[in-house]
Design an enzyme around this catalytic site. Structure first.
Site, PDB file in Angstrom:
ATOM      1  N   ASP A   1       3.202  15.792  -6.087  1.00 37.94           N
ATOM      2  CA  ASP A   1       4.076  15.815  -4.920  1.00 37.94           C
ATOM      3  C   ASP A   1       3.353  16.570  -3.803  1.00 37.94           C
ATOM      4  OD1 ASP A   1       6.103  16.301  -3.002  1.00 37.94           O
ATOM      5  OD2 ASP A   1       7.637  16.285  -4.565  1.00 37.94           O
TER       6      ASP A   1
ATOM      7  N   THR B   1      -3.495   5.579 -12.627  1.00 38.84           N
ATOM      8  CA  THR B   1      -2.097   5.912 -12.853  1.00 38.84           C
ATOM      9  C   THR B   1      -1.227   4.807 -12.247  1.00 38.84           C
ATOM     10  OG1 THR B   1      -1.580   7.053 -10.773  1.00 38.84           O
ATOM     11  CG2 THR B   1      -2.770   8.327 -12.460  1.00 38.84           C
ATOM     12  N   GLU B   2       0.086   4.886 -12.511  1.00 39.06           N
ATOM     13  CA  GLU B   2       1.004   3.919 -11.917  1.00 39.06           C
ATOM     14  C   GLU B   2       0.965   3.997 -10.385  1.00 39.06           C
ATOM     15  OE1 GLU B   2       2.691   5.148 -15.934  1.00 39.06           O
ATOM     16  OE2 GLU B   2       1.956   6.208 -14.172  1.00 39.06           O
ATOM     17  N   TYR B   3       0.989   5.216  -9.855  1.00 41.64           N
ATOM     18  CA  TYR B   3       0.927   5.386  -8.404  1.00 41.64           C
ATOM     19  C   TYR B   3      -0.398   4.882  -7.844  1.00 41.64           C
ATOM     20  CZ  TYR B   3       5.188   8.231  -8.089  1.00 41.64           C
ATOM     21  OH  TYR B   3       6.486   8.658  -8.107  1.00 41.64           O
ATOM     22  N   GLU B   4      -1.461   5.121  -8.568  1.00 41.26           N
ATOM     23  CA  GLU B   4      -2.784   4.697  -8.113  1.00 41.26           C
ATOM     24  C   GLU B   4      -2.845   3.180  -7.949  1.00 41.26           C
ATOM     25  OE1 GLU B   4      -7.455   5.430  -9.458  1.00 41.26           O
ATOM     26  OE2 GLU B   4      -5.806   6.394 -10.526  1.00 41.26           O
TER      27      GLU B   4
ATOM     28  N   LYS C   1       5.695  19.843   4.119  1.00 41.88           N
ATOM     29  CA  LYS C   1       6.114  20.881   5.065  1.00 41.88           C
ATOM     30  C   LYS C   1       5.422  22.211   4.752  1.00 41.88           C
ATOM     31  CE  LYS C   1      10.602  18.766   5.981  1.00 41.88           C
ATOM     32  NZ  LYS C   1      12.078  18.932   5.961  1.00 41.88           N
TER      33      LYS C   1
ATOM     34  N   ASP D   1      -3.351  10.049  -3.149  1.00 43.60           N
ATOM     35  CA  ASP D   1      -3.443   9.097  -2.039  1.00 43.60           C
ATOM     36  C   ASP D   1      -3.170   9.785  -0.717  1.00 43.60           C
ATOM     37  OD1 ASP D   1      -0.617   9.400  -2.909  1.00 43.60           O
ATOM     38  OD2 ASP D   1      -0.273   8.137  -1.153  1.00 43.60           O
TER      39      ASP D   1
ATOM     40  N   GLU E   1      -2.550  17.027 -18.557  1.00 43.92           N
ATOM     41  CA  GLU E   1      -2.250  16.419 -17.263  1.00 43.92           C
ATOM     42  C   GLU E   1      -0.938  17.013 -16.783  1.00 43.92           C
ATOM     43  OE1 GLU E   1      -1.599  12.095 -15.045  1.00 43.92           O
ATOM     44  OE2 GLU E   1      -1.163  12.294 -17.185  1.00 43.92           O
TER      45      GLU E   1
END
Length: 213
Positions: free
Chosen positions: A118, A191-194, A122, A154, A44
């Site tokens: 990330d 995941t934590e972000y998920e 830009k 996301d 990962e």
């Protein structure tokens, strides 16, 4: 996200040599000896605090997992989790994804996971995205023929740009969802972000892409 500096992290991790690999280049071509088996290796890239990779390792004890995290202050959380709840099929590296060829032979990695990378929104930063063509080339060089990338985000714009770069690279899309949690697979490991973004009502995008060479 601003990272909290943890000056003790490096020394702590080096004390956990059964989990944290301080010199991964020495194991290039010999990861089977590190895990003491010939099970497939999944990596990962950008493991964050490790919810996904530790969950996957628990779900798939017959697979070896390697967490790739650039920042020691983040990776140390994964190591702490593995000290508290040992999982013999997980190792942790703090290396840059662009250098993966230095640590793995061709075909030594069976699958690559990219989760909530990330987005680098830009245009001038496009080359930093983990799905940019130079990174796709790096992954291809450590995967077997017809190797796969599994990708979750996301960020719709990152998802769309990743579809374009992967398509231009000649990859095939085997599976895709524009709202993963609307009909969430039973074996999905969040995941934590998920968890955070899903709780905010944000759709989660996911794909599985295969190299054609």
């Amino acid at each position: 996200m601003r990272l909290r500096h943890k000056p003790w992290a490096q020394d702590y991790m080096k004390e956990q040599s059964s989990i944290y690999i301080a010199e991964p280049a020495s194991l290039k071509g010999a990861w089977a000896s590190e895990f003491k088996n010939d099970n497939p290796i999944y990596i990962e890239v950008g493991s964050g605090k490790g919810a996904f990779i530790t969950g996957m390792a628990h779900q798939h004890p017959d697979v070896n997992f390697i967490a790739i995290e650039l920042f020691e202050s983040v990776a140390v959380t994964i190591v702490q989790k593995l000290v508290e709840t040992p999982q013999s099929n997980v190792r942790v590296l703090t290396v840059d994804a662009k250098d993966l060829r230095d640590y793995f032979e061709k075909g030594e990695v069976a699958r690559v996971y990219l989760n909530f990378s990330d987005p680098w929104p830009k245009t001038r930063h496009a080359k930093r995205r983990l799905t940019y063509k130079t990174f796709l080339s790096t992954y291809e060089d450590i995967l077997p023929a017809k190797g796969q990338i599994h990708f979750k985000t996301d960020n719709r714009k990152l998802f769309e740009s990743s579809l374009m770069t992967m398509s231009a690279y000649g990859m095939r899309f085997d599976w895709m969802s524009l709202d993963l949690h609307a009909n969430e697979p039973e074996d999905n490991v969040r995941t934590e972000y998920e968890e955070r973004f899903s709780s905010m009502g944000q759709p989660i995008y996911r794909m599985e892409a295969t190299y054609q060479n």
